[in-house]
Design a protein around this motif. Structure first.
Motif, PDB file in Angstrom:
ATOM      1  N   SER A 420       0.842  -1.192   0.000  1.00 13.51           N
ATOM      2  CA  SER A 420       0.000   0.000   0.000  1.00 13.51           C
ATOM      3  C   SER A 420       0.880   1.247   0.000  1.00 13.51           C
ATOM      4  CB  SER A 420      -0.909  -0.003   1.230  1.00 13.51           C
ATOM      5  OG  SER A 420      -1.405   1.282   1.498  1.00 13.51           O
ATOM      6  N   LEU A 421       0.520   2.215  -0.845  1.00 16.87           N
ATOM      7  CA  LEU A 421       1.286   3.457  -0.915  1.00 16.87           C
ATOM      8  C   LEU A 421       1.264   4.194   0.416  1.00 16.87           C
ATOM      9  CD1 LEU A 421       2.849   5.619  -2.411  1.00 16.87           C
ATOM     10  CD2 LEU A 421       0.725   6.407  -3.457  1.00 16.87           C
ATOM     11  N   MET A 422       0.111   4.214   1.080  1.00 16.70           N
ATOM     12  CA  MET A 422       0.025   4.908   2.358  1.00 16.70           C
ATOM     13  C   MET A 422       0.795   4.171   3.442  1.00 16.70           C
ATOM     14  SD  MET A 422      -1.135   7.652   3.651  1.00 16.70           S
ATOM     15  CE  MET A 422      -0.146   7.968   5.104  1.00 16.70           C
ATOM     16  N   ALA A 423       0.773   2.833   3.415  1.00 15.19           N
ATOM     17  CA  ALA A 423       1.538   2.072   4.408  1.00 15.19           C
ATOM     18  C   ALA A 423       3.031   2.328   4.239  1.00 15.19           C
ATOM     19  CB  ALA A 423       1.227   0.583   4.279  1.00 15.19           C
ATOM     20  N   TYR A 424       3.491   2.423   2.997  1.00 16.23           N
ATOM     21  CA  TYR A 424       4.903   2.708   2.738  1.00 16.23           C
ATOM     22  C   TYR A 424       5.264   4.102   3.236  1.00 16.23           C
ATOM     23  CZ  TYR A 424       9.342   2.536   0.182  1.00 16.23           C
ATOM     24  OH  TYR A 424      10.680   2.526  -0.146  1.00 16.23           O
ATOM     25  N   ALA A 425       4.366   5.066   2.999  1.00 10.22           N
ATOM     26  CA  ALA A 425       4.606   6.429   3.473  1.00 10.22           C
ATOM     27  C   ALA A 425       4.638   6.484   4.994  1.00 10.22           C
ATOM     28  CB  ALA A 425       3.534   7.365   2.917  1.00 10.22           C
ATOM     29  N   ALA A 426       3.741   5.745   5.648  1.00 13.31           N
ATOM     30  CA  ALA A 426       3.718   5.748   7.106  1.00 13.31           C
ATOM     31  C   ALA A 426       5.001   5.171   7.682  1.00 13.31           C
ATOM     32  CB  ALA A 426       2.510   4.955   7.604  1.00 13.31           C
ATOM     33  N   ALA A 640      -7.731   1.571   7.816  1.00 10.62           N
ATOM     34  CA  ALA A 640      -7.759   0.214   7.275  1.00 10.62           C
ATOM     35  C   ALA A 640      -8.014   0.238   5.767  1.00 10.62           C
ATOM     36  CB  ALA A 640      -8.822  -0.614   7.991  1.00 10.62           C
ATOM     37  N   GLN A 641      -8.848   1.167   5.305  1.00  9.14           N
ATOM     38  CA  GLN A 641      -9.097   1.305   3.866  1.00  9.14           C
ATOM     39  C   GLN A 641      -7.837   1.754   3.133  1.00  9.14           C
ATOM     40  OE1 GLN A 641     -12.309   4.078   3.604  1.00  9.14           O
ATOM     41  NE2 GLN A 641     -13.801   2.729   4.591  1.00  9.14           N
ATOM     42  N   LEU A 642      -6.959   2.462   3.832  1.00  8.07           N
ATOM     43  CA  LEU A 642      -5.710   2.943   3.232  1.00  8.07           C
ATOM     44  C   LEU A 642      -4.594   1.915   3.313  1.00  8.07           C
ATOM     45  CD1 LEU A 642      -5.711   6.606   4.599  1.00  8.07           C
ATOM     46  CD2 LEU A 642      -6.034   5.901   2.230  1.00  8.07           C
ATOM     47  N   GLY A 643      -4.887   0.747   3.866  1.00  7.39           N
ATOM     48  CA  GLY A 643      -3.860  -0.277   4.010  1.00  7.39           C
ATOM     49  C   GLY A 643      -3.026  -0.118   5.259  1.00  7.39           C
ATOM     50  N   CYS A 644      -3.536   0.634   6.246  1.00  5.65           N
ATOM     51  CA  CYS A 644      -2.821   0.861   7.513  1.00  5.65           C
ATOM     52  C   CYS A 644      -3.711   0.440   8.682  1.00  5.65           C
ATOM     53  CB  CYS A 644      -2.426   2.328   7.658  1.00  5.65           C
ATOM     54  SG  CYS A 644      -1.369   2.958   6.347  1.00  5.65           S
ATOM     55  N   PRO A 645      -4.006  -0.855   8.820  1.00  7.03           N
ATOM     56  CA  PRO A 645      -4.911  -1.280   9.886  1.00  7.03           C
ATOM     57  C   PRO A 645      -4.270  -1.204  11.259  1.00  7.03           C
ATOM     58  CG  PRO A 645      -4.040  -3.191   8.734  1.00  7.03           C
ATOM     59  CD  PRO A 645      -3.521  -1.984   8.004  1.00  7.03           C
TER      60      PRO A 645
END
Length: 891
Positions: A420-426, A640-645
């Motif tokens: 997930s792009l957002m998980a990578y950014a986080a 969770a929808q952003l791939g960051c549960p």
């Protein structure tokens, strides 16, 4: 920003004639355009658009005329229904936009970003180290407006395929959405038919072969009648392929063969490749949008023009965007049509302050280079000055902002890990953000950024993901610092984003040492196999008298518990740091966190800091607020929808650790601004049980001199309004409280014994609200002070008559001179005013003296004591002398 509307499933499922793909085990597909477009109303309101120069307003034709292609009556009716249905669908707003009003529309508040023409050589040149500088158009390359995208190129050749690319947040989705709406409303006469496709839908897993015409009719049933005519449309037929980075296109002949019949089924990627090859419908025009890293997936020989979307590289575009947004009538009313307590003059003042800050080339201008951040600025200002939606929080705005821009996107569709792009950014930007908060810095060198991004990168696949992130999203989070003396360093695009990402990094559990990560994996492994091994050992122990086996049996049970306690200690350490950040004594006398946030957007009035003057210590008071907000259930659903549960157990354990620390440090007395920050933390957390338990010991609410905006009143009322314990004293003196705020805070005031409302903006209309408060059957007020409020004499008289008649026997002090003897203290007070007239704000002093004179005159007329009348008359004379010196009225 995404086109996704995030509507409930039931709101569009009833109109679905059938799934885009045949039914199978590939799950429920995303909304986007899977819904066939139906006509829901006989007339669609085509509204005029407000556009900046270079928009597609130039040439227009009536929506009912369709050139030479669709001349038959059935065809014209089909296209007309299609235009209306397409416009109705594309004009729908995401949930995040509805906060701006019930009929707020993209039609009336859109500004086209700058598009510069680029060349294949520029795109194929081996990339140097990616930079964060703004991509300004070179002089030899021209900028393009929407109507110019398909103009002949520099050599006079006809352009059939255009690729628009840009980083996250530059406005690709919004631009194409507006282009489609322009066509629907007859303002794109170059094309007789526009058919948009979402590449996210086309990339859905498990598709079966389908023909191009089936793809069209399953989305847009109205076009079934005109399908036979599409082959003759030539360049006046435009296909829009949005988000091409989601498709893994392969132009090799051995992988994707030639396919030219739009009525014969094939895989969706095969159809797209052959459209781009011009082997299928060779004369049709095609517009492709994609992120920068995926531009090379289409061979340049199939592309007639490249255009880079550069955002708002001109501050005039930024100011135009804000003016259009804030001048909308709906922005002055909430979602229920009720006024937002902000007058047109106040809105104009906000726009003026924001414009001055942009013109000063401050950091906010670098942030608003991205249209997405212009949206975030608008949403934040609207939240600060005109809160409308119940339960809306600052954390929720930032989480929704990320959903609008990332919406579950995959970093690289060609990578099998599907990260997930957002998980990578986080994980990467969150690490940089947290290290900055921990070391109290907001400026980062290129080395700092590089070390953070490359930490743990070892394989070729990981380096490829890093390359994609740097090209597509790094500029979204970091911007070059424009501050004097800080050139060459980078900052987070807006200051609050650093604190949000730092908090996200913590709550996702990314803040672990290598030893902690190994220990967690080992404990989980032992926990998974422990039961089976224990069963085997218990059997062996019965057969063989080995005393060591019971010991091993117990050790297997102990290992997960030991690691659990170790992880708990780590959470407590993070909670301790968070609480200490919230209650730092160095920050006790600065502005509250909401005023700080407003100042970061609108700027700070007054003289600027001298370059040689040492800077103040960095303040990160939003960091704990975001930590609390991210643990709320509503934000966890979006993450969770952003791939960051965030797991429920992790959220519970983090909340318990925070609670434990807050109980210890939250009991100490806090200055007014810090107390408001504490209440704002509870507001962001959105957990009434948690807040009620922690705030049950609060007996004094001292918010004196805190500027009580509508938002702050809502925060206090939301957090404390549902409590049941009595408040010994509520002090809201000098808070600029108005009658609307008084009504909002009514549930809190009912539980107060002593209520101080001196030096506020309570005019004559507030008398009724105060009377209702005192006569309420649950009112516990015994003393009400009202030292400098513009109450009318009649209103003060009515309030005096209530003394002793209320449930709590309240004593009302509505005048400065009530209940006290006029003594020599007046000479001291007036002498101090006389000495400081030159340094104090003369207008404010004049207003207060006028109110004091009126109080004295009213008290003199109300008293029957001649000695008191004489004293009051003497003080009146001195006040009149001061007013005459200021040039103000003396009566």
């Amino acid at each position: 920003m995404q086109w996704r509307s995030h509507l409930p499933w039931t709101s569009w499922g009833r109109n679905l004639r059938g799934p885009f793909w045949p039914t199978g085990n590939h799950g429920r597909f995303l909304l986007h355009w899977n819904q066939p477009l139906e006509v829901r109303c006989s007339d669609f309101p085509f509204r005029a658009f407000i556009r900046n120069q270079g928009s597609s307003v130039g040439g227009s034709s009536p929506p009912g005329r369709h050139g030479q292609l669709f001349r038959s009556i059935p065809a014209m009716e089909s296209v007309h229904r299609y235009r209306r249905s397409l416009a109705e669908w594309f004009i729908r707003l995401p949930r995040e936009e509805r906060q701006f009003g019930p009929t707020f529309s993209l039609d009336t508040a859109h500004v086209d970003p700058v598009i510069r023409e680029s060349t294949p050589d520029e795109l194929l040149r081996p990339p140097a180290e990616p930079t964060l500088e703004h991509p300004l158009p070179p002089k030899e390359l021209r900028t393009l407006a929407l109507p110019q995208l398909f103009d002949p190129d520099a050599c006079g050749r006809h352009v059939q395929t255009v690729v628009l690319y840009g980083t996250v947040g530059t406005g690709k989705s919004t631009l194409v959405r507006k282009m489609v709406l322009d066509w629907c409303h007859g303002r794109l006469p170059s094309f007789e038919m526009v058919i948009p496709f979402s590449c996210e839908d086309l990339s859905a897993p498990g598709p079966t072969p389908i023909s191009l015409y089936q793809m069209v009719t399953r989305r847009y049933p109205h076009l079934k009648e005109v399908l036979p005519l599409l082959g003759n449309a030539g360049p006046r037929l435009l296909f829009v392929l949005h988000g091409m980075e989601r498709l893994n296109l392969d132009f090799r002949m051995e992988s994707t063969g030639l396919h030219g019949d739009p009525e014969v089924s094939a895989m969706p990627t095969t159809i797209i490749v052959n459209l781009l090859r011009k082997f299928m419908l060779p004369e049709a025009s095609i517009l492709v949008t994609t992120r920068a890293s995926a531009v090379g997936r289409i061979p340049s020989k199939y592309v007639g023009r490249y255009g880079e979307i550069c955002g708002f590289s001109d501050t005039n575009l930024q100011k135009l965007y804000f003016q259009l947004r804030f001048n909308q009538p709906d922005c002055r009313h909430n979602a229920n049509g009720v006024g937002t307590h902000v007058t047109p003059a106040q809105w104009d003042n906000l726009i003026e302050m924001l414009s001055r800050n942009l013109e000063g080339h401050h950091q906010i201008a670098a942030a608003c280079f991205l249209p997405s951040y212009c949206w975030l600025v608008c949403a934040t200002l609207y939240f600060l000055h005109a809160p409308t939606l119940a339960g809306q929080t600052l954390t929720g705005i930032y989480t929704s902002f990320l959903r609008l821009n990332f919406s579950g996107e995959i970093l690289d569709s060609t990578d099998p890990s599907r990260t997930s792009l957002m998980a990578y950014a986080a994980r990467t930007m969150g690490k940089l953000a947290y290290e900055g908060v921990a070391s109290r810095k907001t400026y980062f060198s290129e080395k700092d950024v590089q070390e953070c991004l490359e930490s743990g990168v070892k394989t070729e696949e990981e380096f490829q993901l890093l390359h994609v992130f740097r090209r597509d999203a790094l500029r979204f989070f970091l911007a070059p610092c424009v501050e004097s003396g800080k050139q060459g360093t980078f900052v987070f695009t807006v200051p609050a984003m650093q604190e949000y990402l730092a908090a996200l990094y913590i709550v996702l559990g990314e803040h672990k040492t290598a030893w902690q990560r190994v220990g967690k994996e080992a404990a989980e492994l032992v926990g998974r196999v422990g039961e089976d091994v224990s069963l085997v050992l218990s059997v062996v122990a019965k057969l063989l008298p080995l005393r060591v086996l019971p010991l091993l049996f117990n050790l297997l049970k102990v290992v997960p518990r030991v690691f659990g306690r170790w992880a708990g200690k780590s959470r407590e350490a993070v909670a301790q740091a968070m609480v200490l950040e919230m209650f730092r004594e160095e920050d006790y006398y600065n502005d509250d966190v909401l005023d700080q946030l407003g100042a970061s957007i609108l700027g700070v009035e007054g003289p600027r800091r001298h370059p040689d003057e040492p800077p103040d210590d960095e303040v990160f008071e939003l960091f704990p607020m975001f930590m609390g907000g991210l643990l709320s259930s509503r934000n966890r659903v979006v993450l969770a929808q952003l791939g960051c549960p965030i797991k429920n157990m992790d959220a519970l354990e983090n909340a318990q650790a925070i609670k434990k620390k807050l109980v210890k440090l939250g009991r100490q007395g806090l200055p007014p601004s810090e107390l408001l920050d504490h209440l704002f933390f509870h507001y962001e957390f959105q957990n009434q049980h948690f807040s009620a338990e922690l705030l049950s010991s609060l007996r004094q609410l001292n918010l004196a001199s805190v500027r009580m905006t509508p938002l702050k009143c809502s925060v206090v009322a939301s957090v404390l309004g549902s409590g049941t314990h009595t408040l010994d004293e509520v002090n809201l003196a000098s808070c600029q409280l108005d009658p609307a705020g008084l009504r909002t805070l009514m549930p809190v005031f009912l539980r107060a014994r002593k209520l101080g409302l001196q030096l506020n903006s309570l005019g004559p209309e507030a008398c009724k609200d105060i009377r209702d408060l005192l006569l309420h059957d649950q009112c516990q007020v015994t003393t009400l002070r009202l030292y400098f409020n513009e109450l009318s004499p009649e209103g003060r008289k009515k309030l005096r008559e209530l003394e002793g008649a209320t449930a709590g026997g309240a004593r009302v002090a509505a005048s400065l001179t009530e209940g006290t003897a006029v003594s020599e203290h007046w000479s001291v007070i007036l002498g101090e005013i006389q000495r400081n007239l030159n340094s104090w704000e003369r207008g404010r002093v004049q207003r207060h003296l006028t109110m004091l004179l009126r109080d004295l005159e009213d008290s003199r007329s109300a008293t029957l004591n001649p000695w008191r009348k004489a004293q009051l008359l003497r003080v009146e004379g001195e006040v009149k002398s001061l007013l005459e010196g200021l040039g103000g009225p003396v009566s």
